[in-house]
Design an enzyme around this catalytic site. Sequence first.
Site, PDB file in Angstrom:
ATOM      1  CE  LYS A  64      11.279 -13.368-111.963  1.00  0.00           C
ATOM      2  NZ  LYS A  64      11.525 -13.312-110.512  1.00  0.00           N
ATOM      3  CG  ASN A  85      13.379 -18.370-111.771  1.00  0.00           C
ATOM      4  OD1 ASN A  85      12.918 -19.515-111.731  1.00  0.00           O
ATOM      5  ND2 ASN A  85      14.496 -18.040-111.139  1.00  0.00           N
ATOM      6  CG  ASP A 106      12.617 -16.277-108.592  1.00  0.00           C
ATOM      7  OD1 ASP A 106      13.858 -16.157-108.675  1.00  0.00           O
ATOM      8  OD2 ASP A 106      11.821 -15.683-109.345  1.00  0.00           O
ATOM      9  N   GLY A 129       4.253  -6.470-101.650  1.00  0.00           N
ATOM     10  CA  GLY A 129       4.199  -6.516-103.103  1.00  0.00           C
ATOM     11  C   GLY A 129       3.278  -7.631-103.565  1.00  0.00           C
ATOM     12  N   GLY A 131       3.487  -9.005-107.134  1.00  0.00           N
ATOM     13  CA  GLY A 131       3.862  -9.514-108.448  1.00  0.00           C
ATOM     14  C   GLY A 131       4.365 -10.947-108.420  1.00  0.00           C
ATOM     15  CE1 TYR A 221      21.834  -7.837-109.129  1.00  0.00           C
ATOM     16  CE2 TYR A 221      19.779  -8.996-108.714  1.00  0.00           C
ATOM     17  CZ  TYR A 221      20.760  -8.582-109.586  1.00  0.00           C
ATOM     18  OH  TYR A 221      20.684  -8.901-110.911  1.00  0.00           O
TER      19      TYR A 221
END
Length: 278
Positions: A64, A85, A106, A129, A131, A221
């Site tokens: 990314k 993305n 995203d 997170g 990132g 997912y």
Amino acid sequence: MRAAVCGYPIAHSLSPALHRAAYAALGLHGWQYDLLEVDEQRLPALVASLDAGWAGLSLTMPLKQAVVPLVDEVSDFARAVGAVNTVVVTPRGAGAGVHLRAENTDVHGIVAALAEAGAVRVGSGAVVGGGATARSALVALLRAGCPRPVAVVRSPGRAGELREVAARLGGEVDVRGWAELPSALDAEVVVSTVPAGASEDVAAALTAHPGPHPLLLDVVYAPWPTPLARRWDGPVVGGFEMLLHQGAAQVELMTGHRAPLAEMREAGLAALRARASA
């Protein structure tokens, strides 16, 4: 025309099921969507090989940011978010090659997934997170009206990019260390962007913060449910919804047609059921 999802690892991706269903519903015969295992070392060669027979690429980790210096243009929004993305391929003209534009869908995916769960306006939000996906989640919370999202990261000293993203969009972020994770769960919306393997660490924080809990969006997912989703005592939105909506935006960018969301959702859920029964 050809498109593909690229990343490493990539075998788990549901993107082919979504995009192929879109092509079928739109009557785009002859269009194909592949799954390509590509790491940062292989990415330059792939990008250099793109020609007028390509519609675009979907990118997941660890690509990314690696793709940014390889394209002709990064949209203002993707540059502000600091994560890409999607690469859209546009022919320049006869014999003139192609133009490669990097985009971010995203953020749209997260905003749409939260909206479907009723979180159209967010008063307080937390991102777990640090990132590329966390940056998109931060922007999504800012777009939903959250005035100062919390970002919980393992190394606060390395959270400069999160602060820069918020500043570029006229907002602020409250960066906290991992030890402060339980207190961050007081937010109206929590977005976990950690990989499935690290989900247990986040779930452990629930012991210090008993439920009921607010809305959780876990961007994973596969495998599903994650340890965090299983232990969350409150409403949970899985990463499939984010994937669906960001994929729909990619379909529109690459084909120029409105995405057939219902058909894409049906195909994706069918693929998930098939995996669960395998």
